[in-house]
Design a protein around this motif. Structure first.
Motif, PDB file in Angstrom:
ATOM      1  N   VAL A   6       0.832  -1.203   0.000  1.00 33.17           N
ATOM      2  CA  VAL A   6       0.000   0.000   0.000  1.00 33.17           C
ATOM      3  C   VAL A   6       0.865   1.250   0.000  1.00 33.17           C
ATOM      4  CG1 VAL A   6      -1.684   1.318   1.341  1.00 33.17           C
ATOM      5  CG2 VAL A   6      -1.944  -1.158   1.107  1.00 33.17           C
ATOM      6  N   ARG A   7       1.939   1.237   0.800  1.00 26.17           N
ATOM      7  CA  ARG A   7       2.824   2.395   0.856  1.00 26.17           C
ATOM      8  C   ARG A   7       3.494   2.642  -0.493  1.00 26.17           C
ATOM      9  NH1 ARG A   7       5.349   0.925   4.951  1.00 26.17           N
ATOM     10  NH2 ARG A   7       7.317   0.160   4.066  1.00 26.17           N
ATOM     11  N   ARG A   8       3.922   1.582  -1.158  1.00 27.18           N
ATOM     12  CA  ARG A   8       4.553   1.736  -2.462  1.00 27.18           C
ATOM     13  C   ARG A   8       3.567   2.254  -3.506  1.00 27.18           C
ATOM     14  NH1 ARG A   8       9.350  -0.417  -3.988  1.00 27.18           N
ATOM     15  NH2 ARG A   8       8.817   0.766  -5.859  1.00 27.18           N
ATOM     16  N   VAL A   9       2.329   1.809  -3.439  1.00 28.16           N
ATOM     17  CA  VAL A   9       1.312   2.300  -4.373  1.00 28.16           C
ATOM     18  C   VAL A   9       1.068   3.791  -4.158  1.00 28.16           C
ATOM     19  CG1 VAL A   9      -1.111   2.145  -5.033  1.00 28.16           C
ATOM     20  CG2 VAL A   9       0.212   0.062  -4.669  1.00 28.16           C
ATOM     21  N   LEU A  10       1.016   4.213  -2.893  1.00 25.27           N
ATOM     22  CA  LEU A  10       0.823   5.632  -2.598  1.00 25.27           C
ATOM     23  C   LEU A  10       2.035   6.454  -3.052  1.00 25.27           C
ATOM     24  CD1 LEU A  10      -0.821   5.459   0.949  1.00 25.27           C
ATOM     25  CD2 LEU A  10      -1.937   5.873  -1.254  1.00 25.27           C
ATOM     26  N   GLN A  11       3.237   5.877  -2.923  1.00 27.51           N
ATOM     27  CA  GLN A  11       4.432   6.576  -3.383  1.00 27.51           C
ATOM     28  C   GLN A  11       4.467   6.707  -4.901  1.00 27.51           C
ATOM     29  OE1 GLN A  11       7.644   4.277  -1.734  1.00 27.51           O
ATOM     30  NE2 GLN A  11       7.452   5.188   0.312  1.00 27.51           N
ATOM     31  N   ALA A  12       3.775   5.812  -5.587  1.00 26.71           N
ATOM     32  CA  ALA A  12       3.778   5.850  -7.047  1.00 26.71           C
ATOM     33  C   ALA A  12       2.956   7.019  -7.596  1.00 26.71           C
ATOM     34  CB  ALA A  12       3.238   4.530  -7.606  1.00 26.71           C
ATOM     35  N   ILE A  13       2.027   7.544  -6.802  1.00 30.84           N
ATOM     36  CA  ILE A  13       1.163   8.626  -7.284  1.00 30.84           C
ATOM     37  C   ILE A  13       1.972   9.889  -7.607  1.00 30.84           C
ATOM     38  CG2 ILE A  13      -0.755  10.145  -6.688  1.00 30.84           C
ATOM     39  CD1 ILE A  13      -1.993   7.850  -5.134  1.00 30.84           C
ATOM     40  N   PRO A  14       2.815  10.405  -6.695  1.00 27.62           N
ATOM     41  CA  PRO A  14       3.613  11.589  -7.082  1.00 27.62           C
ATOM     42  C   PRO A  14       4.596  11.305  -8.206  1.00 27.62           C
ATOM     43  CG  PRO A  14       4.293  10.753  -4.928  1.00 27.62           C
ATOM     44  CD  PRO A  14       3.028  10.052  -5.281  1.00 27.62           C
ATOM     45  N   VAL A  15       5.097  10.073  -8.273  1.00 25.77           N
ATOM     46  CA  VAL A  15       5.981   9.722  -9.393  1.00 25.77           C
ATOM     47  C   VAL A  15       5.224   9.810 -10.711  1.00 25.77           C
ATOM     48  CG1 VAL A  15       7.371   7.885 -10.419  1.00 25.77           C
ATOM     49  CG2 VAL A  15       7.434   8.260  -7.951  1.00 25.77           C
ATOM     50  N   LEU A  16       4.007   9.290 -10.729  1.00 25.67           N
ATOM     51  CA  LEU A  16       3.188   9.342 -11.937  1.00 25.67           C
ATOM     52  C   LEU A  16       2.896  10.778 -12.338  1.00 25.67           C
ATOM     53  CD1 LEU A  16       1.458   7.864 -14.073  1.00 25.67           C
ATOM     54  CD2 LEU A  16      -0.418   7.891 -12.417  1.00 25.67           C
ATOM     55  N   ILE A  17       2.558  11.618 -11.361  1.00 26.30           N
ATOM     56  CA  ILE A  17       2.265  13.018 -11.661  1.00 26.30           C
ATOM     57  C   ILE A  17       3.511  13.720 -12.195  1.00 26.30           C
ATOM     58  CG2 ILE A  17       1.588  15.231 -10.641  1.00 26.30           C
ATOM     59  CD1 ILE A  17      -0.191  13.692  -8.713  1.00 26.30           C
ATOM     60  N   TYR A 287       6.009   0.335 -15.725  1.00 23.63           N
ATOM     61  CA  TYR A 287       7.286   0.428 -15.008  1.00 23.63           C
ATOM     62  C   TYR A 287       7.066   0.345 -13.498  1.00 23.63           C
ATOM     63  CZ  TYR A 287      10.886   1.465 -18.505  1.00 23.63           C
ATOM     64  OH  TYR A 287      11.816   1.373 -19.510  1.00 23.63           O
ATOM     65  N   LEU A 288       6.126   1.116 -12.992  1.00 21.54           N
ATOM     66  CA  LEU A 288       5.873   1.132 -11.551  1.00 21.54           C
ATOM     67  C   LEU A 288       5.385  -0.235 -11.058  1.00 21.54           C
ATOM     68  CD1 LEU A 288       4.110   4.622 -11.225  1.00 21.54           C
ATOM     69  CD2 LEU A 288       6.465   4.026 -10.629  1.00 21.54           C
ATOM     70  N   GLY A 289       4.511  -0.860 -11.831  1.00 14.85           N
ATOM     71  CA  GLY A 289       4.044  -2.191 -11.447  1.00 14.85           C
ATOM     72  C   GLY A 289       5.159  -3.224 -11.471  1.00 14.85           C
ATOM     73  N   ALA A 290       6.036  -3.132 -12.471  1.00 16.38           N
ATOM     74  CA  ALA A 290       7.164  -4.068 -12.551  1.00 16.38           C
ATOM     75  C   ALA A 290       8.117  -3.888 -11.375  1.00 16.38           C
ATOM     76  CB  ALA A 290       7.897  -3.884 -13.874  1.00 16.38           C
ATOM     77  N   ASN A 291       8.384  -2.641 -10.987  1.00 11.30           N
ATOM     78  CA  ASN A 291       9.261  -2.388  -9.849  1.00 11.30           C
ATOM     79  C   ASN A 291       8.671  -2.919  -8.552  1.00 11.30           C
ATOM     80  OD1 ASN A 291      11.297  -1.127 -11.318  1.00 11.30           O
ATOM     81  ND2 ASN A 291      10.349   0.884 -11.146  1.00 11.30           N
ATOM     82  N   LEU A 292       7.355  -2.757  -8.390  1.00  7.67           N
ATOM     83  CA  LEU A 292       6.697  -3.287  -7.199  1.00  7.67           C
ATOM     84  C   LEU A 292       6.784  -4.815  -7.163  1.00  7.67           C
ATOM     85  CD1 LEU A 292       4.961  -2.909  -4.684  1.00  7.67           C
ATOM     86  CD2 LEU A 292       2.944  -2.890  -6.155  1.00  7.67           C
ATOM     87  N   LEU A 293       6.589  -5.445  -8.314  1.00  4.75           N
ATOM     88  CA  LEU A 293       6.682  -6.899  -8.383  1.00  4.75           C
ATOM     89  C   LEU A 293       8.096  -7.375  -8.062  1.00  4.75           C
ATOM     90  CD1 LEU A 293       5.359  -9.605  -9.053  1.00  4.75           C
ATOM     91  CD2 LEU A 293       5.916  -9.215 -11.453  1.00  4.75           C
ATOM     92  N   VAL A 294       9.109  -6.641  -8.524  1.00  7.25           N
ATOM     93  CA  VAL A 294      10.500  -6.999  -8.239  1.00  7.25           C
ATOM     94  C   VAL A 294      10.773  -6.935  -6.745  1.00  7.25           C
ATOM     95  CG1 VAL A 294      12.880  -6.192  -8.474  1.00  7.25           C
ATOM     96  CG2 VAL A 294      11.435  -6.407 -10.488  1.00  7.25           C
ATOM     97  N   ASP A 295      10.291  -5.896  -6.084  1.00  8.13           N
ATOM     98  CA  ASP A 295      10.502  -5.763  -4.649  1.00  8.13           C
ATOM     99  C   ASP A 295       9.862  -6.916  -3.880  1.00  8.13           C
ATOM    100  OD1 ASP A 295      11.952  -3.480  -4.956  1.00  8.13           O
ATOM    101  OD2 ASP A 295      10.267  -2.122  -4.622  1.00  8.13           O
ATOM    102  N   ILE A 296       8.689  -7.349  -4.330  1.00 10.21           N
ATOM    103  CA  ILE A 296       8.024  -8.471  -3.661  1.00 10.21           C
ATOM    104  C   ILE A 296       8.792  -9.763  -3.892  1.00 10.21           C
ATOM    105  CG2 ILE A 296       5.909  -9.847  -3.624  1.00 10.21           C
ATOM    106  CD1 ILE A 296       4.368  -7.325  -4.310  1.00 10.21           C
ATOM    107  N   LEU A 297       9.320  -9.947  -5.099  1.00  4.68           N
ATOM    108  CA  LEU A 297      10.096 -11.158  -5.397  1.00  4.68           C
ATOM    109  C   LEU A 297      11.390 -11.226  -4.599  1.00  4.68           C
ATOM    110  CD1 LEU A 297       9.639 -11.529  -9.267  1.00  4.68           C
ATOM    111  CD2 LEU A 297       8.648 -12.941  -7.463  1.00  4.68           C
ATOM    112  N   TYR A 298      11.934 -10.066  -4.208  1.00  6.95           N
ATOM    113  CA  TYR A 298      13.123 -10.070  -3.370  1.00  6.95           C
ATOM    114  C   TYR A 298      12.891 -10.876  -2.095  1.00  6.95           C
ATOM    115  CZ  TYR A 298      15.560  -6.434  -6.037  1.00  6.95           C
ATOM    116  OH  TYR A 298      16.213  -5.727  -7.010  1.00  6.95           O
ATOM    117  N   ALA A 299      11.764 -10.615  -1.454  1.00 13.50           N
ATOM    118  CA  ALA A 299      11.451 -11.310  -0.205  1.00 13.50           C
ATOM    119  C   ALA A 299      11.218 -12.802  -0.421  1.00 13.50           C
ATOM    120  CB  ALA A 299      10.227 -10.681   0.446  1.00 13.50           C
ATOM    121  N   VAL A 300      10.743 -13.172  -1.612  1.00 15.10           N
ATOM    122  CA  VAL A 300      10.518 -14.591  -1.906  1.00 15.10           C
ATOM    123  C   VAL A 300      11.848 -15.310  -2.136  1.00 15.10           C
ATOM    124  CG1 VAL A 300       9.446 -16.204  -3.523  1.00 15.10           C
ATOM    125  CG2 VAL A 300       8.238 -14.116  -2.861  1.00 15.10           C
TER     126      VAL A 300
END
Length: 308
Positions: A6-17, A287-300
């Protein structure tokens, strides 16, 4: 993990803007009148041109135009072209083509690159290692348009293995050859990155401990060395997925595929600001979705990584 996502999704909003605003400024700075570009060599009718400029807020300052765009974006409206066609229709027509091409290239570069990297790391200095290193160097050195033309001629015309253009044969037949061309450079980098990371992991203490305990070689390589070696590779693949979506302009032109890349190049030429910004916004979201997926895969992949 849920709070982290959730925090990463919220951080993506200013990046998108921020990114859309930069792209909007760059397109706004293009010289020429987009309404006149619609008329081609003929002079646009002044009355119609005035109506269109007022309809699309072209007489407003930059901030005003961007406000109209971003307010519509957050309601799911990508806008319309200067001919009145919704951009969402263009995306629905062309995005599947680019997506299928990018997925094909992604699978090719991931499977072939990782497999070649592992094999060369386990056979360092041997004949296979030298052949793969030389092959990857050639792939990095050859421009995409040259490689695409050569493979199109040899595999498509002379050997008739794959179709040379269009998407009439469907997926994956029509996309294997352009996917191979699009994945060529990234595949070479992944091979070299996997090789270097795997060689470092094989020399690590935890691998030596696993060997000393008598674990089978396949388990040591697959569960211990390869798993930790994939972390930098996953990072590269995550970033490259967005690059494949946006960097397929040349490949789509060579193989006559009606995808996002060709539409983006045409819209820049015609100065269609809403189309350019809308398509770039879509690529930014990928791009933002791919980066979020990469971060989740790190923990896996690495149990030491935990997101609180």
């Amino acid at each position: 993990m849920g709070r982290y996502v959730v925090r990463r999704v919220l951080q993506a909003i200013p990046v998108l803007i921020g990114v859309t605003f930069i792209i909007f400024c760059l397109v706004f700075a293009l010289h020429g009148d987009p309404i006149q570009a619609l008329a081609g060599e003929k002079r646009a009718d002044p009355n119609i041109a005035a109506i269109l400029r007022d309809q699309y807020h072209l007489n407003d300052p930059l901030i005003g135009q961007y406000w109209y765009y971003i307010s519509g974006l957050f309601t799911g409206d990508l806008g319309t072209t200067y001919t009145g066609r919704p951009i969402s229709e263009i995306v629905s027509e062309r995005f599947p083509v680019t997506l299928q091409l990018a997925v094909t290239a992604f699978v090719i570069e991931a499977v072939v690159g990782i497999l070649a990297g592992v094999l060369t790391a386990l056979r360092k200095g041997k004949f296979l290692d030298q052949v793969v290193l030389l092959s990857t160097l050639l792939l990095i050195s050859i421009p995409v348009f040259v490689l695409g033309s050569v493979l199109q001629l040899e595999l498509g015309v002379h050997l008739a293995i794959f179709p040379i253009s269009g998407k009439d044969d469907g997926w994956p037949t029509s996309y294997i050859l352009p996917g191979l061309v699009l994945a060529s450079t990234s595949m070479a980098y992944i091979t070299r990155l996997t090789r270097a990371s795997m060689m470092e992991s094989v020399r690590a203490d935890y691998v030596r401990t696993a060997v000393a305990k008598g674990l089978p070689r396949r388990r040591v390589i697959g569960m211990h060395a390869l798993r930790n070696s994939l972390i930098p590779v996953i990072t590269f693949l995550g970033m490259d997925l967005g690059a494949l979506m946006g960097g397929a302009i040349i490949t789509e032109r060579i193989f006559n595929l009606p995808g996002i890349g060709g539409q983006l190049a045409q819209s820049v030429y015609l100065r269609e600001r809403p189309v350019v910004v809308g398509l770039v916004t879509l690529l930014v979201l990928i791009y933002l979705g791919a980066n979020l997926l990469v971060d989740i895969l790190y923990a896996v992949l690495d149990p030491r990584i935990r997101y609180e």
